[in-house]
Design a protein around this motif. Structure first.
Motif, short mmCIF file in Angstrom:
data_model
loop_
_atom_site.label_atom_id
_atom_site.label_comp_id
_atom_site.label_asym_id
_atom_site.label_seq_id
_atom_site.Cartn_x
_atom_site.Cartn_y
_atom_site.Cartn_z
N ILE A 73 -10.00 14.59 -11.21
CA ILE A 73 -9.69 12.91 -11.55
C ILE A 73 -10.90 12.37 -10.47
N ASP A 74 -10.77 12.64 -9.14
CA ASP A 74 -11.55 11.71 -8.23
C ASP A 74 -13.15 11.56 -9.33
N GLU A 75 -13.07 13.11 -10.26
CA GLU A 75 -14.64 12.74 -10.82
C GLU A 75 -14.77 11.93 -12.09
N VAL A 115 -12.40 5.93 -2.76
CA VAL A 115 -12.84 6.88 -3.51
C VAL A 115 -13.83 5.76 -4.28
N ARG A 116 -15.44 5.98 -4.60
CA ARG A 116 -16.08 6.09 -5.92
C ARG A 116 -16.02 3.78 -6.17
N ARG A 121 -15.11 2.24 -13.61
CA ARG A 121 -14.25 3.58 -13.99
C ARG A 121 -13.68 2.27 -14.32
N TYR A 122 -12.69 3.68 -15.71
CA TYR A 122 -11.10 2.56 -16.58
C TYR A 122 -10.11 3.73 -16.47
N ASP A 149 -3.62 2.38 -10.28
CA ASP A 149 -3.60 1.68 -8.77
C ASP A 149 -3.83 2.32 -7.73
N ALA A 150 -2.58 3.11 -7.34
CA ALA A 150 -2.91 4.84 -6.49
C ALA A 150 -4.34 5.29 -6.67
N ILE A 151 -4.93 5.52 -7.53
CA ILE A 151 -5.90 6.61 -7.74
C ILE A 151 -7.17 5.46 -7.65
N ASP A 152 -6.66 3.80 -7.57
CA ASP A 152 -7.93 3.35 -6.98
C ASP A 152 -8.80 2.91 -8.20
N ILE A 153 -8.07 2.66 -9.74
CA ILE A 153 -8.97 3.12 -11.00
C ILE A 153 -8.28 1.66 -11.61
#
Length: 194
Positions: A73-75, A115-116, A121-122, A149-153
């Motif tokens: 997910i982060d990548e 993160v990033r 990212r979308y 939202d939680a994963i900052d995307i």
């Protein structure tokens, strides 16, 4: 560009997966990308226990297959979260997966770690359903938005299809695959404009 397709359906090659693969193929014709597909039924993912362990570290204390999935997910640059509708909500597989991102919520909101941040990212949501209720997708779209939202995307958009139940029903009306192609074009356009 790393595209991650998260398949929440327990049915292999079902309607939502068919649409997700169509979107990925069209997207691949428009932008340089590499797509990974996560079929959640292949992973050992325990439900969140609400233990609060992640509030201190931003990491989940449960040691299972989610450890590798957090990294994927982060990548990812584009995430296509995919789930059919079961009782006006996402499948148990996708909901269990999302619930485990409480750790990422803690990392972002409690520990103030991002993160990033400067990357474009979308996140997108794809869903199919057998029935045609007016509010059929409302709760699942809200869950998807909260997940992104939680994963900052940033949440890009959703693509939903009503009235497809049995396997292969997506092929009975050519407009669904055509609409999936249009959805992929819109994703590519957004990506190119950034």
């Amino acid at each position: 560009m790393n595209v991650l397709i998260v398949l929440g359906s327990p049915r292999k090659n079902g309607n939502s997966e068919t649409l997700a693969r169509t979107i990925a193929e069209t997207l691949g014709q428009e932008i340089p990308m590499h797509a990974d597909i996560l079929r959640l039924t292949k992973y050992d993912i325990a439900p969140c226990t609400g233990c609060g362990g992640c509030e201190k570290t931003g990491m989940c204390v449960i040691e299972d297959d989610m450890i590798d999935l957090y990294e994927k997910i982060d990548e990812a640059d584009i995430i296509l979260l995919t789930s059919p509708i079961y009782f006006y909500g996402p499948t148990a597989q996708i909901k269990t997966f999302i619930d485990r991102f409480q750790a990422r919520w803690s990392r972002k909101y409690l520990l103030k770690e991002r993160v990033r941040q400067n990357d474009k990212r979308y996140g997108y949501f794809l869903s199919t359903a057998a029935t045609s209720g007016k509010k059929l997708f409302d709760s699942s779209i809200l869950i998807a938005k909260s997940f992104f939202d939680a994963i900052d995307i940033p949440y890009g958009d959703s693509f939903v299809v009503r009235g497809v139940d049995e396997k292969g029903a997506i092929y009975k009306n050519g407009k669904f695959l055509q609409e999936a192609n249009h959805f992929a074009h819109d994703i590519a356009k957004t990506t190119r404009n950034d």
